[in-house]
Design a protein around this motif. Structure first.
Motif, short mmCIF file in Angstrom:
data_model
loop_
_atom_site.label_atom_id
_atom_site.label_comp_id
_atom_site.label_asym_id
_atom_site.label_seq_id
_atom_site.Cartn_x
_atom_site.Cartn_y
_atom_site.Cartn_z
N ILE A 27 0.84 -1.20 0.00
CA ILE A 27 0.00 0.00 0.00
C ILE A 27 0.87 1.25 0.00
CG2 ILE A 27 -1.61 1.35 1.41
CD1 ILE A 27 -2.89 -1.36 2.21
N TRP A 28 1.88 1.29 0.86
CA TRP A 28 2.77 2.47 0.90
C TRP A 28 3.54 2.63 -0.41
CZ3 TRP A 28 2.06 6.41 3.73
CH2 TRP A 28 1.52 6.29 5.00
N LEU A 29 3.98 1.54 -0.98
CA LEU A 29 4.67 1.61 -2.26
C LEU A 29 3.76 2.19 -3.34
CD1 LEU A 29 7.24 0.95 -3.87
CD2 LEU A 29 6.24 -1.29 -4.33
N ALA A 30 2.50 1.76 -3.35
CA ALA A 30 1.53 2.28 -4.33
C ALA A 30 1.30 3.77 -4.12
CB ALA A 30 0.22 1.51 -4.22
N ILE A 31 1.24 4.21 -2.86
CA ILE A 31 1.04 5.64 -2.58
C ILE A 31 2.24 6.44 -3.06
CG2 ILE A 31 0.91 7.32 -0.70
CD1 ILE A 31 -0.84 5.25 0.81
N ILE A 32 3.44 5.96 -2.79
CA ILE A 32 4.65 6.66 -3.21
C ILE A 32 4.71 6.75 -4.73
CG2 ILE A 32 7.18 6.50 -3.29
CD1 ILE A 32 6.98 5.35 -0.40
N VAL A 33 4.42 5.66 -5.41
CA VAL A 33 4.43 5.66 -6.88
C VAL A 33 3.38 6.63 -7.42
CG1 VAL A 33 3.93 4.23 -8.91
CG2 VAL A 33 5.41 3.36 -7.11
N ALA A 34 2.21 6.67 -6.81
CA ALA A 34 1.15 7.59 -7.26
C ALA A 34 1.57 9.04 -7.08
CB ALA A 34 -0.15 7.31 -6.50
N VAL A 35 2.20 9.36 -5.96
CA VAL A 35 2.65 10.73 -5.72
C VAL A 35 3.72 11.13 -6.74
CG1 VAL A 35 3.91 12.20 -4.09
CG2 VAL A 35 2.02 10.79 -3.29
N ILE A 36 4.65 10.25 -7.00
CA ILE A 36 5.69 10.54 -8.00
C ILE A 36 5.07 10.74 -9.38
CG2 ILE A 36 7.68 9.55 -9.22
CD1 ILE A 36 8.50 8.29 -6.52
N TYR A 37 4.12 9.90 -9.74
CA TYR A 37 3.44 10.01 -11.03
C TYR A 37 2.72 11.35 -11.16
CZ TYR A 37 0.13 9.04 -14.79
OH TYR A 37 -0.60 9.11 -15.93
N ILE A 38 2.02 11.74 -10.10
CA ILE A 38 1.28 13.01 -10.12
C ILE A 38 2.25 14.19 -10.23
CG2 ILE A 38 -0.13 14.55 -8.69
CD1 ILE A 38 -1.55 11.97 -7.68
N LEU A 39 3.36 14.14 -9.51
CA LEU A 39 4.35 15.22 -9.59
C LEU A 39 4.95 15.33 -10.98
CD1 LEU A 39 6.25 14.90 -6.20
CD2 LEU A 39 4.73 16.74 -6.93
N ILE A 40 5.29 14.21 -11.56
CA ILE A 40 5.88 14.22 -12.91
C ILE A 40 4.87 14.76 -13.92
CG2 ILE A 40 6.69 12.74 -14.79
CD1 ILE A 40 8.12 11.06 -12.65
N ASN A 41 3.62 14.33 -13.81
CA ASN A 41 2.59 14.82 -14.73
C ASN A 41 2.36 16.30 -14.58
OD1 ASN A 41 1.96 12.73 -16.36
ND2 ASN A 41 0.11 12.14 -15.28
N SER A 42 2.34 16.80 -13.35
CA SER A 42 2.08 18.23 -13.15
C SER A 42 3.24 19.06 -13.67
CB SER A 42 1.82 18.53 -11.68
OG SER A 42 2.98 18.32 -10.91
N LEU A 43 4.46 18.58 -13.51
CA LEU A 43 5.61 19.32 -14.02
C LEU A 43 5.65 19.31 -15.55
CD1 LEU A 43 8.40 18.20 -11.54
CD2 LEU A 43 7.19 20.39 -11.59
N SER A 44 5.35 18.17 -16.14
CA SER A 44 5.40 18.09 -17.60
C SER A 44 4.22 18.80 -18.24
CB SER A 44 5.46 16.63 -18.06
OG SER A 44 4.26 15.96 -17.74
N SER A 45 3.08 18.87 -17.56
CA SER A 45 1.93 19.58 -18.15
C SER A 45 2.20 21.07 -18.21
CB SER A 45 0.65 19.29 -17.36
OG SER A 45 0.71 19.89 -16.09
N GLY A 46 2.95 21.62 -17.26
CA GLY A 46 3.32 23.03 -17.32
C GLY A 46 4.19 23.31 -18.53
N LYS A 47 5.09 22.40 -18.83
CA LYS A 47 5.95 22.56 -19.99
C LYS A 47 5.14 22.44 -21.28
CE LYS A 47 10.33 21.04 -21.85
NZ LYS A 47 11.51 20.23 -21.67
N LYS A 48 4.16 21.55 -21.30
CA LYS A 48 3.33 21.39 -22.48
C LYS A 48 2.53 22.66 -22.75
CE LYS A 48 2.78 16.41 -22.18
NZ LYS A 48 1.85 15.31 -21.90
N SER A 49 2.04 23.31 -21.69
CA SER A 49 1.26 24.52 -21.90
C SER A 49 2.16 25.64 -22.42
CB SER A 49 0.54 24.94 -20.62
OG SER A 49 1.37 25.67 -19.77
N GLU A 50 3.43 25.68 -21.96
CA GLU A 50 4.35 26.67 -22.49
C GLU A 50 4.61 26.39 -23.98
OE1 GLU A 50 7.93 26.84 -20.23
OE2 GLU A 50 6.88 27.24 -18.37
N ASP A 51 4.82 25.14 -24.31
CA ASP A 51 5.04 24.78 -25.71
C ASP A 51 3.83 25.15 -26.56
OD1 ASP A 51 7.51 23.78 -25.01
OD2 ASP A 51 6.84 21.69 -24.97
#
Length: 81
Positions: A27-51
């Motif tokens: 369960i903790w591993l799944a939570i950590i993976v989900a948080v990392i996934y959300i962070l990566i998506n939010s950072l890359s979506s900002g770059k996509k909007s700039e592009d």
């Protein structure tokens, strides 16, 4: 002594505890993976909007809606924000 042996009243059912610990690790591993996934998506979506903003600016220049000078000013403004 009532003859419960080494397991006491639990009846040596430690396997359930080990499984429970393993389940919490999953369960903790799944939570950590989900948080990392959300962070990566939010950072890359900002770059996509700039592009996308720069792409729209290029399209406006190509259609003649803005001049070269306006393009440069707007592009600089986008890069600062």
């Amino acid at each position: 002594m009532m003859g419960y042996g080494m397991g006491g009243m639990m009846g040596n059912n430690f396997g359930g505890w080990y499984f429970s610990g393993f389940l919490w690790q999953i369960i903790w591993l799944a939570i950590i993976v989900a948080v990392i996934y959300i962070l990566i998506n939010s950072l890359s979506s900002g770059k996509k909007s700039e592009d996308r903003s720069l792409q729209i600016l290029k399209e406006r220049l190509a259609r003649g809606e803005i001049t070269q000078e306006e393009y440069i000013k707007l592009k600089d403004a986008l890069s600062r924000s």
